[in-house]
Enzyme design. Structure first.
Site, short mmCIF file in Angstrom:
data_model
loop_
_atom_site.label_atom_id
_atom_site.label_comp_id
_atom_site.label_asym_id
_atom_site.label_seq_id
_atom_site.Cartn_x
_atom_site.Cartn_y
_atom_site.Cartn_z
N LYS A 13 49.96 35.20 -46.82
CA LYS A 13 51.22 35.72 -47.34
C LYS A 13 52.39 35.52 -46.36
O LYS A 13 53.46 35.10 -46.75
CB LYS A 13 51.11 37.23 -47.66
N ARG A 122 43.06 34.17 -36.28
CA ARG A 122 44.51 34.28 -36.43
C ARG A 122 45.21 34.63 -35.11
O ARG A 122 44.81 35.52 -34.40
CB ARG A 122 44.88 35.32 -37.49
N ARG A 152 46.40 40.15 -33.17
CA ARG A 152 46.74 41.52 -33.58
C ARG A 152 45.59 42.49 -33.30
O ARG A 152 44.43 42.14 -33.44
CB ARG A 152 47.07 41.53 -35.07
N ARG A 163 39.58 46.47 -44.43
CA ARG A 163 40.80 45.98 -45.08
C ARG A 163 40.49 45.21 -46.37
O ARG A 163 41.22 45.32 -47.35
CB ARG A 163 41.61 45.11 -44.11
P1 ADP Z 1 47.31 41.90 -43.69
O1 ADP Z 1 48.01 41.40 -44.91
O2 ADP Z 1 46.75 40.79 -42.87
O3 ADP Z 1 46.31 42.97 -43.97
P2 ADP Z 1 49.71 43.38 -42.85
O4 ADP Z 1 50.47 43.04 -41.64
O5 ADP Z 1 50.35 43.15 -44.17
O6 ADP Z 1 48.35 42.59 -42.72
O7 ADP Z 1 49.27 44.93 -42.78
C1 ADP Z 1 48.63 45.49 -41.66
C2 ADP Z 1 48.33 46.97 -41.89
O8 ADP Z 1 49.56 47.68 -42.09
C3 ADP Z 1 47.50 47.29 -43.13
O9 ADP Z 1 46.13 47.16 -42.90
C4 ADP Z 1 47.93 48.75 -43.41
O10 ADP Z 1 47.29 49.64 -42.54
C5 ADP Z 1 49.42 48.72 -43.04
N1 ADP Z 1 50.25 48.43 -44.24
C6 ADP Z 1 51.01 47.31 -44.44
N2 ADP Z 1 51.63 47.34 -45.64
C7 ADP Z 1 51.25 48.50 -46.23
C8 ADP Z 1 51.51 49.12 -47.50
N3 ADP Z 1 52.31 48.53 -48.42
N4 ADP Z 1 50.94 50.31 -47.75
C9 ADP Z 1 50.15 50.93 -46.86
N5 ADP Z 1 49.83 50.39 -45.67
C10 ADP Z 1 50.37 49.20 -45.34
#
Ligand code: ADP
Ligand code: ZN
Length: 205
Positions: A13, A122, A152, A163
């Site tokens: 994404k 990653r 990360r 996740r």
């Molecule tokens: P990825 O898509 O690789 O899981 P992100 O950077 O989008 O990584 O998200 C990392 C973490 O941030 C998620 O595992 C969650 O804990 C938190 N997070 C991100 N976006 C949201 C959301 N819309 N609602 C709740 N938690 C979120």
């Protein structure tokens, strides 16, 4: 143009969003990045978010929605935005509906095997945010800006399992929620191949 990007963790994404931002007049809003920024600045939101993120769980909807709402109200979002990682739950999608309309939802479709392969490799640039994978790029500094790459905190096999489960259970139902606006892109190929499908779709909007 207001776009939502849906897809599992590691589906690509972030990379796709960056490509779209280069060609279309939209800003990228990544709730994950917003949380990481809050963690870095040791804000109240950051402290709270970290405890959830480290376990691979979602940050509670209330916190996420209010942070997103504030971000969307900034002047740079006037011409449009691409939401990367939001909404991730049906209640978040319902809340978004009361804030703004969206024009399209792009689903990044990647098989689970490929997701697992990408997970451990990653790396992200500490300065410009460019994303790499050790299977295709083995240097420790960014090709674009030369800054060090980092992994990360939540990119480890323990949290990734959580996740992926959260995605299947809580986020995947959004595919039905947005059925009438959804466009699926195959995300197994190169970033360019993935972007081409999205670009062709967005140009037709
Ligand atoms: P990825 O898509 O690789 O899981 P992100 O950077 O989008 O990584 O998200 C990392 C973490 O941030 C998620 O595992 C969650 O804990 C938190 N997070 C991100 N976006 C949201 C959301 N819309 N609602 C709740 N938690 C979120
Ligand atoms: Zn860089």
């Amino acid at each position: 143009m207001k776009i939502i990007l849906l897809g599992a963790p590691f589906s690509g994404k972030g990379t796709l969003a960056r490509n779209i931002v280069n060609d279309f007049d939209v800003v990228q809003i990544s709730t994950g990045d917003l949380f990481r920024e809050n963690i870095k600045n040791q804000t109240e939101i950051g402290l709270l978010a970290k405890s959830y993120m480290d376990k691979g769980n979602l940050v509670p909807d209330e916190v996420t929605v209010s942070m997103l709402k504030e971000r969307i109200s900034k002047p740079d979002c006037k011409n449009g935005f691409i939401l990367d990682g939001f909404p991730r739950t049906i209640p978040q999608a319902e809340a978004l509906k009361t804030i703004t309309d969206v024009d399209a939802v792009i689903l990044l479709d990647v098989p689970l095997d490929e997701i697992k392969r990408r997970c451990v490799g990653r790396r992200t640039c500490s300065k410009c945010g460019e994303i790499y994978n050790t299977s295709t790029y083995d240097k420790s500094t960014c090709a674009k800006c030369g800054s060090p790459l980092f992994q990360r905190d939540d990119d480890n096999l323990e949290t990734i399992t959580a996740r992926l489960e959260v995605y299947e259970k809580t986020t995947a139902p959004l595919i039905n929620f947005y059925a009438d606006k959804l466009f699926a892109v195959k995300g197994m190929g190169t970033p360019e191949e993935t972007y081409k499908q999205a670009k062709d779709f967005l140009r037709r909007l």
